[in-house]
Structures are given as structure tokens and as C-alpha cells.
Design an enzyme around this catalytic site. Structure first.
Site, mmCIF file in Angstrom:
data_model
loop_
_atom_site.group_PDB
_atom_site.id
_atom_site.type_symbol
_atom_site.label_atom_id
_atom_site.label_comp_id
_atom_site.label_asym_id
_atom_site.label_seq_id
_atom_site.Cartn_x
_atom_site.Cartn_y
_atom_site.Cartn_z
ATOM 1 N N SER A 157 0.877 -1.175 0.000
ATOM 2 C CA SER A 157 0.000 0.000 0.000
ATOM 3 C C SER A 157 0.910 1.220 0.000
ATOM 4 O O SER A 157 2.102 1.108 0.314
ATOM 5 C CB SER A 157 -0.844 -0.011 1.277
ATOM 6 O OG SER A 157 -1.432 1.251 1.512
ATOM 7 N N TYR A 200 -1.981 -1.082 10.159
ATOM 8 C CA TYR A 200 -1.988 -1.244 8.705
ATOM 9 C C TYR A 200 -0.623 -0.864 8.121
ATOM 10 O O TYR A 200 -0.046 -1.593 7.308
ATOM 11 C CB TYR A 200 -3.091 -0.358 8.118
ATOM 12 C CG TYR A 200 -3.366 -0.560 6.647
ATOM 13 C CD1 TYR A 200 -4.084 -1.659 6.202
ATOM 14 C CD2 TYR A 200 -2.912 0.354 5.704
ATOM 15 C CE1 TYR A 200 -4.344 -1.847 4.850
ATOM 16 C CE2 TYR A 200 -3.172 0.181 4.350
ATOM 17 C CZ TYR A 200 -3.885 -0.922 3.940
ATOM 18 O OH TYR A 200 -4.144 -1.105 2.594
#
Ligand code: NAI
Length: 263
Positions: A145, A158
Site C-alpha cells: 500500500s 496497517y
């Protein structure tokens, strides 16, 4: 455009979002697919739709949890049983967790995010690589990401998990390049999928669309990405054309990760 005829590709988290978009792109290019997700109902529906649209490709589904090693072994063995080989793994299943600053982050949610995003990707590589070593060929695409390249406020678990994905990708590239296996990661920015729609709901529960519009303004291209834009890059990295790309984390974010300050 690379073809995937006679290739066998595994996609985790295939029932919606980026996994589903990649499944469509690859089926359209002739790949036989092993689709894995824990949402069994949705997975079966997706497989049925794809089989109807692309009758020449063979599609199997394996319901399971990517963070459970036994389930990972199962999708690997089912893919081998159905297709005799595994040419590519799109290690895509992932979750966002909750939005909270470090000191308030729920520890159980933190552990869950690490379990799915980090351990799930690790188990996938651990059990697919031996098959690819025997074939002397393989392509792995892990999903990191922009949060695997930069910090993202209120998303500590995350960000930790996605930096780990980028790190593991470099290691796999170093350790298995000699076996004809390339391993790369993608770093999508904000792409309009159910996961991102949920994030905007958390940012502004009263008006998620306003949160989305505001977010898009930061992007050099002034819009969010769409899943098919990610799928095309994934298809390239899973193809024979990407033979000398190894250990990279490729941003697919309209240039957003290059911004310093308020642009
Ligand atoms: P999504 O939530 O729309 O779809 C994820 C799919 O994975 C769902 O079908 C879900 O059932 C499945 N899944 C989740 N956990 C699973 C598990 N433990 N085992 C098996 N299946 C599981 O998410 P989206 O947006 O498609 O994200 C896919 C990947 O892309 C994730 O790794 C996410 O972190 C990453 N990503 C997405 C971005 C975006 O903007 N959409 C940005 C950066 C990264």
C-alpha cells in the site's frame, strides 16, 4: 498485452475489490484461476459470473482464511490438483483495521491486522514458493500500500503490516530469484473498493462522499483510482514480460506518494 493461456494463477481475497478486478483481467487474458476468499457465498457468485463471461478458462474456488496456515496449504494443494502447476500468486487478501492514534489503538485489532496482512502474505509465499522452485518459474505479487511506503495517520497496524509486506518482498526476491521466481509488491493509493468506502465512512460517518471528494483533491490526478487500473499493473507483474523486475514495490497512486507538504 501479455497472454496467460495455460497459466495457473492464485488470487487471494478474490471475492471483491482489487482481487476481483484482477480475476476479471486475468480471465480475460486466458488464465486458469484459483480464487480464494473467506466470503464463500460471494466467491462462488463471482466464479460463476466469470465462468459465464470467459467459458474457455477454468476457475476453482477455495473458501478459507488467508491468515490460517492450514487454509493456505489447502489453496496451494487445490491449485496444484486442478492445474498441475502454479505460475502466479496474487497475495492480495488484506484488511484495514480501525482508525485510531497509536496510544488508543485496540490491541486485538492490531494483532488481527498483522495476522491477515503480514502472516497471510508470508504463508502464501512460504507454501507457493516450493512449487514454483520445482517448476523453475513463478511470479509473486504481494499487496502492500502507499501505507507500506509512508506513514498514514491513525493507521499504525496497517502501516506496520504493509511496510512488512514490502520488506518480505525484497527478501523473497533475493532468496528465490535464482529459481526463476520474481517477487514484487504493489502499493495502491486510494482505489475505490468496498474497503476504501468503509474507511471514508469512518472518517466522516455523516457524509462519507464529502470525505472522498476532499481526499481526491490531494491527488495530483484529482481523483481516486479504480480497481481495473491496479489490475492491469498486476497482470504485467504476473506475466512473462516482467522477467527482470524483482523485489520492487510499485506505487499505483496517481503520484500521490511523491507529495511533500500540502500540494
Ligand atoms: P476489499 O475489502 O474491498 O476486498 C478484500 C477481499 O479480501 C474481500 O473479498 C474479503 O472477504 C477478503 N479477505 C479479507 N480478509 C481475508 C482473509 N483473512 N482471508 C481471505 N480473504 C480475506 O479490499 P480491497 O480494497 O480490494 O483491498 C485488497 C488489498 O489491497 C488489501 O490487501 C488492501 O490492504 C490493499 N490495498 C487497497 C487499497 C485501496 O485503496 N483499495 C489501497 C492500498 C492497499
Amino acid at each position: 498485452m501479455a497472454t496467460f493461456e495455460q497459466k495457473s494463477i492464485i488470487i487471494t481475497g478474490a471475492a471483491m475489490g482489487l482481487g476481483l478486478a484482477a480475476a476479471k483481467e486475468l480471465a480475460g487474458r486466458g488464465a486458469n484461476l484459483t480464487l480464494m476468499d473467506f466470503n464463500e457465498g460471494q466467491l462462488k457468485e463471482v466464479a460463476a459470473q466469470l465462468s459465464e463471461e470467459f467459458p474457455d478458462v477454468k476457475i476453482i474456488t477455495v473458501a478459507g482464511d488467508a491468515s490460517n496456515e492450514e487454509d493456505v496449504k489447502k489453496y496451494v494443494s487445490e491449485a496444484q490438483k486442478a492445474f498441475g502447476r502454479i505460475d502466479g500468486l496474487y497475495n492480495n487478501a488484506g484488511i484495514e483495521g480501525r482508525q485510531a492514534p497509536i496510544t488508543e489503538y485496540d490491541i486485538q485489532v492490531f494483532k488481527k491486522v498483522i495476522d491477515v496482512n503480514l502472516m497471510g502474505v508470508y504463508y502464501g509465499m512460504r507454501h507457493v514458493i516450493p512449487v514454483m522452485q520445482q517448476q523453475k518459474y513463478g511470479r509473486i505479487v504481494n499487496v502492500a500500500s502507499v501505507g507500506g511506503i509512508r506513514g498514514v495517520q491513525n493507521q499504525v497496524a496497517y502501516v506496520a503490516s504493509k511496510h512488512a509486506v514490502s520488506g518480505m518482498t525484497k527478501n523473497a526476491a533475493l532468496e528465490y530469484g535464482r529459481d526463476g521466481i520474481t517477487t514484487n509488491a504493489i502499493a495502491p493509493g486510494a482505489i475505490l473498493t468496498p474497503m476504501v468506502a468503509e474507511a471514508f465512512k469512518q472518517v466522516n460517518p455523516n457524509d462519507p462522499k464529502a470525505a472522498e471528494t476532499e481526499y481526491a483533491q490531494r491527488n495530483p490526478i484529482k481523483r481516486l483510482g479504480i480497481p481495473s487500473e491496479v489490475a492491469k499493473v498486476v497482470a504485467f507483474l504476473l506475466s512473462e514480460d516482467a522477467s527482470y523486475v524483482n523485489g520492487q514495490t510499485i506505487a499505483i497512486d496517481g503520484g500521490e506518494s511523491n507529495i511533500y507538504g500540502n500540494s
